[in-house]
Motif scaffolding. Sequence first.
Motif, short mmCIF file in Angstrom:
data_model
loop_
_atom_site.label_atom_id
_atom_site.label_comp_id
_atom_site.label_asym_id
_atom_site.label_seq_id
_atom_site.Cartn_x
_atom_site.Cartn_y
_atom_site.Cartn_z
N THR A 34 9.97 -9.18 -1.21
CA THR A 34 9.10 -8.02 -1.35
C THR A 34 9.88 -6.72 -1.13
O THR A 34 10.83 -6.67 -0.35
CB THR A 34 7.92 -8.04 -0.36
OG1 THR A 34 8.42 -8.07 0.98
CG2 THR A 34 7.00 -9.22 -0.61
N PHE A 35 9.43 -5.69 -1.81
CA PHE A 35 9.93 -4.32 -1.68
C PHE A 35 8.72 -3.51 -1.24
O PHE A 35 7.74 -3.39 -1.98
CB PHE A 35 10.46 -3.85 -3.03
CG PHE A 35 10.93 -2.42 -3.10
CD1 PHE A 35 10.44 -1.41 -2.30
CD2 PHE A 35 11.88 -2.07 -4.05
CE1 PHE A 35 10.88 -0.09 -2.41
CE2 PHE A 35 12.32 -0.76 -4.18
CZ PHE A 35 11.82 0.23 -3.36
N ASN A 36 8.77 -2.97 -0.02
CA ASN A 36 7.65 -2.21 0.54
C ASN A 36 7.99 -0.74 0.61
O ASN A 36 8.90 -0.34 1.34
CB ASN A 36 7.31 -2.73 1.94
CG ASN A 36 6.91 -4.18 1.92
OD1 ASN A 36 5.96 -4.56 1.25
ND2 ASN A 36 7.65 -5.02 2.62
N ASP A 37 7.28 0.06 -0.18
CA ASP A 37 7.36 1.51 -0.12
C ASP A 37 6.33 1.91 0.94
O ASP A 37 5.16 2.14 0.64
CB ASP A 37 7.04 2.11 -1.49
CG ASP A 37 7.03 3.63 -1.49
OD1 ASP A 37 7.12 4.25 -0.42
OD2 ASP A 37 6.90 4.21 -2.59
N PHE A 44 5.83 -4.27 -3.83
CA PHE A 44 6.26 -4.88 -5.09
C PHE A 44 6.76 -6.28 -4.75
O PHE A 44 7.59 -6.44 -3.85
CB PHE A 44 7.37 -4.04 -5.73
CG PHE A 44 6.94 -2.63 -6.02
CD1 PHE A 44 6.38 -2.30 -7.25
CD2 PHE A 44 7.09 -1.63 -5.07
CE1 PHE A 44 5.98 -1.00 -7.52
CE2 PHE A 44 6.69 -0.33 -5.34
CZ PHE A 44 6.13 -0.01 -6.56
N ARG A 45 6.28 -7.28 -5.48
CA ARG A 45 6.64 -8.67 -5.22
C ARG A 45 7.30 -9.28 -6.46
O ARG A 45 6.89 -8.99 -7.57
CB ARG A 45 5.41 -9.50 -4.89
CG ARG A 45 4.66 -9.04 -3.67
CD ARG A 45 3.44 -9.92 -3.39
NE ARG A 45 2.59 -9.35 -2.38
CZ ARG A 45 2.88 -9.30 -1.09
NH1 ARG A 45 4.00 -9.80 -0.65
NH2 ARG A 45 2.05 -8.75 -0.23
N ALA A 52 9.66 -0.77 -9.33
CA ALA A 52 9.83 0.26 -8.30
C ALA A 52 11.01 1.15 -8.65
O ALA A 52 10.94 2.38 -8.49
CB ALA A 52 10.03 -0.39 -6.93
N LEU A 53 12.07 0.56 -9.15
CA LEU A 53 13.26 1.34 -9.52
C LEU A 53 13.01 2.16 -10.78
O LEU A 53 13.30 3.35 -10.81
CB LEU A 53 14.46 0.42 -9.78
CG LEU A 53 15.00 -0.40 -8.64
CD1 LEU A 53 16.24 -1.14 -9.09
CD2 LEU A 53 15.28 0.45 -7.43
N GLU A 121 14.94 -10.81 1.55
CA GLU A 121 13.61 -11.37 1.70
C GLU A 121 12.55 -10.27 1.76
O GLU A 121 11.46 -10.40 1.21
CB GLU A 121 13.56 -12.20 2.99
CG GLU A 121 12.36 -13.05 3.15
CD GLU A 121 12.55 -14.06 4.27
OE1 GLU A 121 12.21 -15.22 4.04
OE2 GLU A 121 13.03 -13.70 5.37
N ARG A 122 12.91 -9.16 2.43
CA ARG A 122 11.99 -8.03 2.54
C ARG A 122 12.79 -6.75 2.65
O ARG A 122 13.75 -6.67 3.41
CB ARG A 122 11.11 -8.19 3.78
CG ARG A 122 9.98 -7.18 3.82
CD ARG A 122 9.03 -7.42 4.99
NE ARG A 122 9.53 -6.76 6.18
CZ ARG A 122 9.65 -7.31 7.38
NH1 ARG A 122 9.30 -8.56 7.56
NH2 ARG A 122 10.11 -6.63 8.39
#
Length: 156
Positions: A34-37, A44-45, A52-53, A121-122
Motif C-alpha cells: 500500500t501507498f498511503n498519502d 493506493f493498493r 499516485a505517481l 509492504e507499506r
Amino acid sequence: MQTNEEVVREAYRLSEGNVLDGDGFRALFTEDGTFNDVPNSLTFRGDQIPQALTGFASVFPDVHRELLEVHALGDVVAVELRIQGTHLGGFPTPVGEIPPTGKRIDVPTADLWHLRDRKIERFDCYNAANVLLAQIGANPDFNSAIGAVKAAATAA
C-alpha cells in the motif's frame, strides 16, 4: 541483493518527473503493498499504486524529491525530504480543479517505508499538504468555515 535503503532510493528515482516509471515503482512493492498519502486520506493498493505517481506528475510534471536525510532502521526506512515542482497541470479538489498557476512548490515531507524481504509492504507519505496548497495560492477559506459553523449552531 539490494538493501532496504537501496530499494527506497530506487523508488524515489522512478518517481522523478524526468523518469516517471509507474510500473517499475509498483514492482518494488509486495503484491498486497500500500501507498498511503496520509494528509489527504488516500490509500493506493496493488495496481492502483502507479496512479499516485502519474496523478501527481500530471499536476507537477517536473516533480523532484530532494532527499535530506535517509535512515534505515531494520525493515523501516525513514526519509526527510522536500517535494519540488512547478504547478503546470490542473489540481483536482472535491469542488473542482485548480487551474495551473505556474508557481513552484517546495513542500516539506517525511516518508516512512516498511519493507518485507526487500519489497515495500507499506509506504506512508506525510507531506505538508497545507504548505503545497498555500504555495499554489489555494489558501483555506476560513470565513466560509466560520460562517458554516455559526449557521449550523443557529439552526440547532
